[in-house]
Design an enzyme around this catalytic site. Structure first.
Site, mmCIF file in Angstrom:
data_model
loop_
_atom_site.group_PDB
_atom_site.id
_atom_site.type_symbol
_atom_site.label_atom_id
_atom_site.label_comp_id
_atom_site.label_asym_id
_atom_site.label_seq_id
_atom_site.Cartn_x
_atom_site.Cartn_y
_atom_site.Cartn_z
ATOM 1 N N LYS A 159 0.877 -1.179 0.000
ATOM 2 C CA LYS A 159 0.000 0.000 0.000
ATOM 3 C C LYS A 159 0.908 1.221 0.000
ATOM 4 C CE LYS A 159 -1.818 3.023 2.028
ATOM 5 N NZ LYS A 159 -1.619 4.450 1.679
ATOM 6 N N GLU A 179 9.341 1.645 11.337
ATOM 7 C CA GLU A 179 10.420 2.637 11.169
ATOM 8 C C GLU A 179 9.739 3.994 11.182
ATOM 9 O OE1 GLU A 179 12.130 5.339 10.040
ATOM 10 O OE2 GLU A 179 12.691 4.583 8.056
ATOM 11 N N CYS A 217 13.698 10.177 7.114
ATOM 12 C CA CYS A 217 13.567 9.620 8.462
ATOM 13 C C CYS A 217 14.867 9.803 9.226
ATOM 14 C CB CYS A 217 13.166 8.164 8.410
ATOM 15 S SG CYS A 217 13.979 7.227 7.122
ATOM 16 N N GLU A 223 9.979 15.840 15.617
ATOM 17 C CA GLU A 223 10.383 15.643 14.219
ATOM 18 C C GLU A 223 9.644 16.679 13.358
ATOM 19 O OE1 GLU A 223 9.054 12.153 11.790
ATOM 20 O OE2 GLU A 223 11.202 11.838 11.556
HETATM 21 O O1 TXE Z 1 2.388 9.981 7.825
HETATM 22 P P1 TXE Z 1 1.565 8.647 7.975
HETATM 23 P P2 TXE Z 1 2.036 11.345 7.049
HETATM 24 C C1 TXE Z 1 6.306 11.535 9.722
HETATM 25 C C2 TXE Z 1 6.756 12.969 9.498
HETATM 26 C C3 TXE Z 1 5.559 13.610 8.864
HETATM 27 C C4 TXE Z 1 4.438 12.905 9.578
HETATM 28 C C5 TXE Z 1 3.094 12.897 8.868
HETATM 29 O O2 TXE Z 1 7.038 13.555 10.742
HETATM 30 O O3 TXE Z 1 5.510 14.995 9.090
HETATM 31 O O4 TXE Z 1 4.877 11.573 9.720
HETATM 32 O O5 TXE Z 1 3.193 12.297 7.572
HETATM 33 C C6 TXE Z 1 -0.318 5.196 5.699
HETATM 34 N N1 TXE Z 1 -3.360 2.490 8.808
HETATM 35 N N2 TXE Z 1 6.763 10.645 8.673
HETATM 36 O O6 TXE Z 1 0.713 11.868 7.469
HETATM 37 O O7 TXE Z 1 0.136 8.914 8.291
HETATM 38 C C7 TXE Z 1 -0.309 6.336 4.688
HETATM 39 O O8 TXE Z 1 -1.304 6.116 3.698
HETATM 40 C C8 TXE Z 1 -2.420 2.067 7.946
HETATM 41 C C9 TXE Z 1 8.032 9.997 8.903
HETATM 42 O O9 TXE Z 1 2.193 11.120 5.600
HETATM 43 O O10 TXE Z 1 2.303 7.817 8.961
HETATM 44 C C10 TXE Z 1 1.106 6.264 4.160
HETATM 45 O O11 TXE Z 1 1.182 5.218 3.202
HETATM 46 N N3 TXE Z 1 -1.700 2.893 7.197
HETATM 47 C C11 TXE Z 1 8.266 8.893 7.959
HETATM 48 C C12 TXE Z 1 1.909 5.869 5.417
HETATM 49 O O12 TXE Z 1 0.966 5.301 6.315
HETATM 50 C C13 TXE Z 1 -1.921 4.214 7.320
HETATM 51 C C14 TXE Z 1 7.792 9.035 6.583
HETATM 52 C C15 TXE Z 1 2.585 7.051 6.121
HETATM 53 O O13 TXE Z 1 1.614 7.970 6.525
HETATM 54 C C16 TXE Z 1 -2.884 4.720 8.210
HETATM 55 C C17 TXE Z 1 6.523 9.748 6.478
HETATM 56 C C18 TXE Z 1 -3.630 3.790 8.976
HETATM 57 N N4 TXE Z 1 -4.556 4.170 9.846
HETATM 58 C C19 TXE Z 1 6.077 10.535 7.496
HETATM 59 N N5 TXE Z 1 -2.863 6.069 8.135
HETATM 60 C C20 TXE Z 1 9.607 8.227 8.060
HETATM 61 N N6 TXE Z 1 9.816 7.425 9.109
HETATM 62 O O14 TXE Z 1 10.458 8.334 7.187
HETATM 63 C C21 TXE Z 1 -1.932 6.411 7.236
HETATM 64 N N7 TXE Z 1 -1.359 5.288 6.722
#
Ligand code: TXE
Length: 483
Positions: A180, A255, A289, A385
């Site tokens: 996904k 992660e 990250c 972050e």
């Molecule tokens: O993250 P999400 P977002 C952090 C970074 C950023 C913040 C928000 O600080 O500002 O997260 O980003 C899927 N069940 N990182 O809103 O929600 C979503 O569709 C299952 C750090 O984009 O965590 C996407 O594919 N999956 C990070 C993925 O999760 C779900 C990289 C990431 O989205 C879901 C990105 C649910 N309920 C953001 N809700 C890193 N570690 O590098 C969302 N998703």
């Protein structure tokens, strides 16, 4: 109008080797972060599509994939890696437009994806079990077996690299996958799955369902037919993923990003350190990250480091991905709002320097890289972050204080130490709470061979390298009594 020149239809999912429209027929708009323009639409997969994808992945386990030798799995992955290499230009262009990555950075991701396929292809037939000395009359050995159907939830910041490390290791160990991708960046995931089919991966082994996190993502993590979940993203969503997986007693790899420090001592080789100090904070517009968002500097060189970092910041150019400058736009208006909100908390902190916008179209999701000084270790900007091109500089007086500040957040992903003192290098490498510690470098070139993952709120489990293959397998002990 941006020309994506795709050879597949992004409003479809790839399930069981077929491009299919989402069962409920939904789509989501696709935006170009460099100018904010709507440039197409992608599939809005839902729980129904996840059901179909999990069923296909389950069926594929007992097909040719389940009987295939590890060497043959490896050959498919290596063939796929060569196909990725041949299409690096296409993947670079697509990722630059979709994610807003400057071309050079998008290209590095495509090259890394090929390298992951090569590494995991080569490693597929080298995962060994053990024989265990035991009681007289017994022969005991262990087998590493795939979990089965694995779920992969990938964010938007490094789609190709994260797919490479996660799907690559899962396939090498004989699992099947439901991927996904993020709603903000799913194009290279679809391109990769299409290439995997052409490389000979049997139908149903890799299925891709784009869609919203709360719909397709949540359905995948809660699905009782999924045997392992790999998630990269925010802490909040990671907790939801782990809770959902716990209901099915399924292992997860999380992660979740970090607040990674670089610790600069008075004897550091500043000439070498400076490019790393800045690049580690602004690469991919800080949406990394393992970005280094905290620069801890010994007071004896604090002013010099600040001044030299500020000079570099002042020269940073920010603009559209295709202009291939130092920094591109952020992924979305939402992320731009989040980062701007953080900058709004800077109050009376000193803004030491900012990058400059160059030919950045109106409507693009730009934030000027910002270097903040005079920041106390407990300030929210030194704790949270930010996930944008923002770094804070914090002075320290001695080694103990440096370690205390370095370890003084909820996170523990990576860290670096800049000093010529060998003893201090060894002490800090042990004392710092992180999954990776770099001595006189940062990131070590991002090698696919190097196990990667966090402690604390940065998550758990290890990706990359051989270590990831242990995570994608379950260990069986066989004890034979033969008298
Ligand atoms: O993250 P999400 P977002 C952090 C970074 C950023 C913040 C928000 O600080 O500002 O997260 O980003 C899927 N069940 N990182 O809103 O929600 C979503 O569709 C299952 C750090 O984009 O965590 C996407 O594919 N999956 C990070 C993925 O999760 C779900 C990289 C990431 O989205 C879901 C990105 C649910 N309920 C953001 N809700 C890193 N570690 O590098 C969302 N998703």
């Amino acid at each position: 109008m941006t020309d994506l020149a795709l050879w597949f239809d992004p409003s479809k999912c790839l399930i069981n080797g077929e491009w299919v429209a989402p069962i409920k027929g939904g789509t989501l708009p696709l935006y170009d972060p460099s100018n904010g323009a709507e440039i197409g639409s992608i599939a809005r997969g839902t729980a129904e599509d996840i059901d179909a994808a999990v069923a296909a992945a389950e069926a594929a386990r007992s097909g040719p994939w389940g009987r295939m030798s590890a060497a043959e799995r490896g050959r498919i992955l290596m063939r796929l890696g060569r196909m990725v290499e041949e299409r690096v230009d296409d993947l670079t262009r697509i990722e630059a437009i979709d994610v807003g990555k400057p071309l050079k950075q998008a290209r590095a991701d495509a090259v890394a994806l090929a390298r992951y396929c090569e590494f995991y292809g080569g490693a597929a037939d080298k995962l060994l079990g053990e024989t265990i000395p035991y009681l007289d009359g017994y022969t005991v050995y262990t087998l590493r077996e795939p979990h089965g159907v694995t779920g992969h939830i990938v964010p938007w910041n490094y789609p190709m690299q994260i797919i490479g490390r996660s799907v690559g290791a899962a396939l090498a160990t004989g699992n099947t996958c439901v991927l996904k991708p993020a709603e903000d960046a799913c194009l290279t995931a679809l391109a990769f799955a299409d290439m995997a089919k052409a490389a000979g991966l049997p139908d149903g082994v890799l299925n891709v369902v784009p869609g919203l996190g709360a719909e397709a993502g949540a359905a995948l993590t809660a699905h009782p037919g999924v045997h392992h979940i790999s998630f990269t993203g925010s802490v909040g969503t990671g907790i939801m993923v782990q809770e959902a997986a716990a209901k099915n007693v399924v292992p997860v790899t999380l992660e979740l990003g970090g607040k990674s420090p670089q610790v600069v001592f008075g004897d550091a080789d500043l000439e070498r350190a400076l490019p790393f100090l800045v690049n580690a904070g602004i690469q991919n517009a800080g949406q990394t990250c393992s970005a280094s968002s905290r620069i801890l500097v010994h007071r004896s060189v604090h002013d010099e480091v600040l001044e030299r970092m500020a000079a570099r910041y002042g020269a940073l150019q920010v603009g559209p991905a295709m202009a291939d400058l130092d920094v591109g736009p952020l992924i979305s208006a939402k992320q731009q709002g989040l980062v701007s909100g953080f900058l709004g908390m800077a109050g009376d902190l000193e803004t030491a320097a900012q990058g400059v916008l160059r030919d950045a179209p109106n409507g693009g999701y730009y934030v000027r890289p910002t270097l903040l000084a005079g920041v106390k270790p407990h300030h929210p900007l030194a704790q949270k972050e930010i996930f944008g091109p923002v770094q804070v500089v914090i002075p320290f007086d001695d080694e103990d204080e440096a370690v205390a500040i370095a370890n003084g957040t909820d996170y523990g992903l990576v860290a670096s130490v800049w000093t010529q003192d060998g003893g201090r290098q060894m002490r800090l490498a042990r004392a710092i709470c992180a999954g990776q510690v770099f001595l006189n470098n940062y990131g070590a070139g991002g090698g696919v061979e190097l196990p990667f993952g966090g402690r604390g709120k940065s998550g758990h489990g290890r990706e990359k390298g051989f270590e990831a293959m242990y995570g994608f397998t379950t260990l069986k002990t066989v004890a034979a009594w033969h008298g």
